[in-house]
Design a protein around this motif. Structure first.
Motif, PDB file in Angstrom:
ATOM      1  N   LEU A  37     -55.015   1.652 -24.309  1.00 43.00           N
ATOM      2  CA  LEU A  37     -55.279   1.978 -22.903  1.00 43.00           C
ATOM      3  C   LEU A  37     -53.996   2.318 -22.135  1.00 43.00           C
ATOM      4  CD1 LEU A  37     -58.053  -0.494 -21.693  1.00 43.00           C
ATOM      5  CD2 LEU A  37     -58.122   1.997 -21.606  1.00 43.00           C
ATOM      6  N   GLY A  38     -52.849   1.920 -22.674  1.00 45.53           N
ATOM      7  CA  GLY A  38     -51.582   2.238 -22.018  1.00 45.53           C
ATOM      8  C   GLY A  38     -51.373   1.515 -20.704  1.00 45.53           C
ATOM      9  N   LEU A  39     -51.882   0.298 -20.610  1.00 50.58           N
ATOM     10  CA  LEU A  39     -51.734  -0.487 -19.376  1.00 50.58           C
ATOM     11  C   LEU A  39     -50.281  -0.898 -19.171  1.00 50.58           C
ATOM     12  CD1 LEU A  39     -54.908  -2.651 -19.883  1.00 50.58           C
ATOM     13  CD2 LEU A  39     -54.543  -1.044 -17.997  1.00 50.58           C
ATOM     14  N   ARG A  40     -49.930  -1.086 -17.898  1.00 53.25           N
ATOM     15  CA  ARG A  40     -48.573  -1.502 -17.551  1.00 53.25           C
ATOM     16  C   ARG A  40     -48.600  -2.869 -16.883  1.00 53.25           C
ATOM     17  NH1 ARG A  40     -47.837   4.304 -16.059  1.00 53.25           N
ATOM     18  NH2 ARG A  40     -46.382   5.084 -17.632  1.00 53.25           N
ATOM     19  N   GLU A  41     -47.453  -3.481 -16.841  1.00 52.72           N
ATOM     20  CA  GLU A  41     -47.285  -4.757 -16.125  1.00 52.72           C
ATOM     21  C   GLU A  41     -47.837  -4.616 -14.714  1.00 52.72           C
ATOM     22  OE1 GLU A  41     -45.693  -8.724 -15.803  1.00 52.72           O
ATOM     23  OE2 GLU A  41     -45.510  -7.424 -17.548  1.00 52.72           O
ATOM     24  N   GLY A  42     -48.676  -5.564 -14.304  1.00 52.53           N
ATOM     25  CA  GLY A  42     -49.263  -5.535 -12.973  1.00 52.53           C
ATOM     26  C   GLY A  42     -50.531  -4.710 -12.873  1.00 52.53           C
ATOM     27  N   GLY A  49     -68.891  -5.810 -20.177  1.00 55.18           N
ATOM     28  CA  GLY A  49     -69.682  -6.337 -21.275  1.00 55.18           C
ATOM     29  C   GLY A  49     -68.782  -7.163 -22.168  1.00 55.18           C
ATOM     30  N   CYS A  50     -68.035  -8.081 -21.561  1.00 57.57           N
ATOM     31  CA  CYS A  50     -66.958  -8.791 -22.261  1.00 57.57           C
ATOM     32  C   CYS A  50     -67.440  -9.765 -23.323  1.00 57.57           C
ATOM     33  CB  CYS A  50     -66.068  -9.518 -21.260  1.00 57.57           C
ATOM     34  SG  CYS A  50     -66.859 -10.913 -20.415  1.00 57.57           S
ATOM     35  N   GLY A  51     -68.719 -10.148 -23.287  1.00 60.31           N
ATOM     36  CA  GLY A  51     -69.215 -11.088 -24.294  1.00 60.31           C
ATOM     37  C   GLY A  51     -68.432 -12.379 -24.271  1.00 60.31           C
ATOM     38  N   THR A  52     -67.921 -12.760 -25.433  1.00 62.88           N
ATOM     39  CA  THR A  52     -67.164 -14.007 -25.543  1.00 62.88           C
ATOM     40  C   THR A  52     -65.697 -13.837 -25.171  1.00 62.88           C
ATOM     41  OG1 THR A  52     -66.693 -13.653 -27.905  1.00 62.88           O
ATOM     42  CG2 THR A  52     -68.721 -14.872 -27.345  1.00 62.88           C
ATOM     43  N   GLY A  53     -65.345 -12.675 -24.661  1.00 62.42           N
ATOM     44  CA  GLY A  53     -64.010 -12.468 -24.105  1.00 62.42           C
ATOM     45  C   GLY A  53     -62.913 -12.184 -25.106  1.00 62.42           C
ATOM     46  N   ARG A  54     -63.262 -11.629 -26.256  1.00 59.06           N
ATOM     47  CA  ARG A  54     -62.230 -11.403 -27.278  1.00 59.06           C
ATOM     48  C   ARG A  54     -61.163 -10.397 -26.849  1.00 59.06           C
ATOM     49  NH1 ARG A  54     -65.437 -10.344 -32.642  1.00 59.06           N
ATOM     50  NH2 ARG A  54     -66.855  -9.322 -31.172  1.00 59.06           N
ATOM     51  N   ALA A  55     -61.456  -9.527 -25.900  1.00 56.31           N
ATOM     52  CA  ALA A  55     -60.446  -8.559 -25.441  1.00 56.31           C
ATOM     53  C   ALA A  55     -59.577  -9.107 -24.313  1.00 56.31           C
ATOM     54  CB  ALA A  55     -61.127  -7.276 -24.978  1.00 56.31           C
ATOM     55  N   LEU A  56     -59.979 -10.219 -23.710  1.00 56.04           N
ATOM     56  CA  LEU A  56     -59.262 -10.694 -22.525  1.00 56.04           C
ATOM     57  C   LEU A  56     -57.807 -11.054 -22.822  1.00 56.04           C
ATOM     58  CD1 LEU A  56     -62.048 -12.869 -20.848  1.00 56.04           C
ATOM     59  CD2 LEU A  56     -61.402 -10.492 -20.333  1.00 56.04           C
ATOM     60  N   THR A  57     -57.544 -11.674 -23.964  1.00 58.81           N
ATOM     61  CA  THR A  57     -56.176 -12.084 -24.291  1.00 58.81           C
ATOM     62  C   THR A  57     -55.261 -10.878 -24.494  1.00 58.81           C
ATOM     63  OG1 THR A  57     -56.957 -14.183 -25.176  1.00 58.81           O
ATOM     64  CG2 THR A  57     -54.755 -13.470 -25.862  1.00 58.81           C
ATOM     65  N   PRO A  58     -55.654  -9.870 -25.311  1.00 60.67           N
ATOM     66  CA  PRO A  58     -54.761  -8.706 -25.410  1.00 60.67           C
ATOM     67  C   PRO A  58     -54.659  -7.905 -24.113  1.00 60.67           C
ATOM     68  CG  PRO A  58     -56.744  -8.386 -26.753  1.00 60.67           C
ATOM     69  CD  PRO A  58     -56.738  -9.809 -26.296  1.00 60.67           C
ATOM     70  N   LEU A  59     -55.712  -7.891 -23.315  1.00 62.37           N
ATOM     71  CA  LEU A  59     -55.618  -7.205 -22.022  1.00 62.37           C
ATOM     72  C   LEU A  59     -54.651  -7.943 -21.098  1.00 62.37           C
ATOM     73  CD1 LEU A  59     -59.365  -6.216 -21.469  1.00 62.37           C
ATOM     74  CD2 LEU A  59     -57.465  -4.677 -22.053  1.00 62.37           C
ATOM     75  N   ARG A  60     -54.685  -9.262 -21.106  1.00 62.24           N
ATOM     76  CA  ARG A  60     -53.731 -10.050 -20.310  1.00 62.24           C
ATOM     77  C   ARG A  60     -52.314  -9.786 -20.778  1.00 62.24           C
ATOM     78  NH1 ARG A  60     -53.113 -11.312 -15.718  1.00 62.24           N
ATOM     79  NH2 ARG A  60     -55.148 -12.307 -15.611  1.00 62.24           N
ATOM     80  N   ALA A  61     -52.122  -9.718 -22.089  1.00 62.78           N
ATOM     81  CA  ALA A  61     -50.777  -9.444 -22.617  1.00 62.78           C
ATOM     82  C   ALA A  61     -50.280  -8.088 -22.124  1.00 62.78           C
ATOM     83  CB  ALA A  61     -50.789  -9.495 -24.139  1.00 62.78           C
ATOM     84  N   ALA A  62     -51.182  -7.121 -22.003  1.00 56.20           N
ATOM     85  CA  ALA A  62     -50.800  -5.781 -21.579  1.00 56.20           C
ATOM     86  C   ALA A  62     -50.404  -5.719 -20.110  1.00 56.20           C
ATOM     87  CB  ALA A  62     -51.942  -4.801 -21.850  1.00 56.20           C
ATOM     88  N   VAL A  63     -51.095  -6.461 -19.243  1.00 57.47           N
ATOM     89  CA  VAL A  63     -50.819  -6.371 -17.802  1.00 57.47           C
ATOM     90  C   VAL A  63     -49.911  -7.488 -17.302  1.00 57.47           C
ATOM     91  CG1 VAL A  63     -52.974  -5.137 -17.351  1.00 57.47           C
ATOM     92  CG2 VAL A  63     -52.908  -7.631 -17.071  1.00 57.47           C
ATOM     93  N   GLY A  64     -49.664  -8.496 -18.137  1.00 56.37           N
ATOM     94  CA  GLY A  64     -48.771  -9.578 -17.760  1.00 56.37           C
ATOM     95  C   GLY A  64     -49.364 -10.506 -16.713  1.00 56.37           C
ATOM     96  N   ALA A  65     -48.561 -11.470 -16.324  1.00 45.70           N
ATOM     97  CA  ALA A  65     -49.017 -12.489 -15.378  1.00 45.70           C
ATOM     98  C   ALA A  65     -49.342 -11.918 -14.009  1.00 45.70           C
ATOM     99  CB  ALA A  65     -47.956 -13.580 -15.248  1.00 45.70           C
ATOM    100  N   GLY A 138     -57.225   6.973 -14.038  1.00 44.44           N
ATOM    101  CA  GLY A 138     -57.415   5.754 -14.817  1.00 44.44           C
ATOM    102  C   GLY A 138     -58.157   6.030 -16.117  1.00 44.44           C
ATOM    103  N   ARG A 139     -58.209   5.013 -16.977  1.00 42.30           N
ATOM    104  CA  ARG A 139     -58.717   5.240 -18.326  1.00 42.30           C
ATOM    105  C   ARG A 139     -59.893   4.340 -18.669  1.00 42.30           C
ATOM    106  NH1 ARG A 139     -54.131   6.060 -22.630  1.00 42.30           N
ATOM    107  NH2 ARG A 139     -55.528   7.696 -23.328  1.00 42.30           N
ATOM    108  N   LEU A 140     -60.650   4.817 -19.646  1.00 41.97           N
ATOM    109  CA  LEU A 140     -61.783   4.096 -20.214  1.00 41.97           C
ATOM    110  C   LEU A 140     -61.605   4.052 -21.719  1.00 41.97           C
ATOM    111  CD1 LEU A 140     -64.789   2.981 -20.139  1.00 41.97           C
ATOM    112  CD2 LEU A 140     -65.495   5.383 -20.344  1.00 41.97           C
ATOM    113  N   ALA A 141     -61.832   2.884 -22.323  1.00 40.57           N
ATOM    114  CA  ALA A 141     -61.849   2.747 -23.778  1.00 40.57           C
ATOM    115  C   ALA A 141     -63.223   2.247 -24.194  1.00 40.57           C
ATOM    116  CB  ALA A 141     -60.772   1.774 -24.241  1.00 40.57           C
TER     117      ALA A 141
END
Length: 199
Positions: A37-42, A49-65, A138-141
């Protein structure tokens, strides 16, 4: 709730408790798709349709705190499984239907959607709603950790020409919903379509 949404909710409620244990090796595929997705910090991203949230951790890593990660799902049992797995620490969970998101117009940088397209009752309308909440450019995956052929084999069925995820079907559907497909990958180890919001 419409019959379609009720059916989806019942389907995933019955599978929520052991969903992650059935697919224990998908983590690297989710991480690679989130990175695409090419996300940046912030950045601000929705896992639709996040389900059990398996993408949330790598998405958090991509956008940072400093970034915003949201996970939206229609099924309470799936969100409960995300909480049990501790993934709520990586993103705010929303019990909502992707056909009517409680988000401001053009408030996000991207949407990640794993396995979602096959469960949308009104794909064109639902993709337009995802378009609404993403800023221009913006982007969609659209992602699945295995490709269409591998998924069909796993489910004991054949791919048909009317498969919504086939490129000749998906490209015009995305275009009619305000998205321009920029990449289409359908391999045994991954299905990943990237699109950009025009205008």
């Amino acid at each position: 709730m419409s019959d379609d949404r009720t059916h989806v909710q019942e389907f995933f409620t019955a599978r929520a408790a052991d969903w992650d244990s059935k697919f224990p090796d998908d983590g690297p595929a989710y991480a690679a798709a989130a990175a695409a997705l090419g996300l940046r910090e912030g950045g601000r991203v929705l896992d639709a349709g996040c389900g059990t949230g398996r993408a949330l951790t790598p998405l958090r890593a991509a956008v940072g705190a400093s970034g915003l990660v949201l996970g939206a799902d229609l099924t309470p049992a799936m969100l409960a499984a995300a909480v049990r797995a501790g993934r709520h620490r990586d993103g705010r969970l929303l019990l909502t239907d992707v056909s009517a998101l409680p988000l401001r117009t053009e408030s996000l940088d991207a949407v990640f959607a794993a396995g979602l397209i096959a469960h949308l009752p009104n794909p064109a309308d639902n993709l337009r709603e995802l378009h609404r909440v993403v800023r221009p450019g913006g982007r969609l995956a659209l992602f699945h950790p295995i490709g269409r052929a591998a998924l069909a084999a796993r489910q004991g069925r054949r791919i048909t020409p009317d498969d919504l995820r086939a490129e000749p079907n998906l490209r015009p559907l995305l275009a009619a919903s305000g998205w321009r497909m920029t990449s289409y990958v359908d391999e045994d180890a991954q299905f990943l379509v990237l699109a950009q919001r025009d205008g």
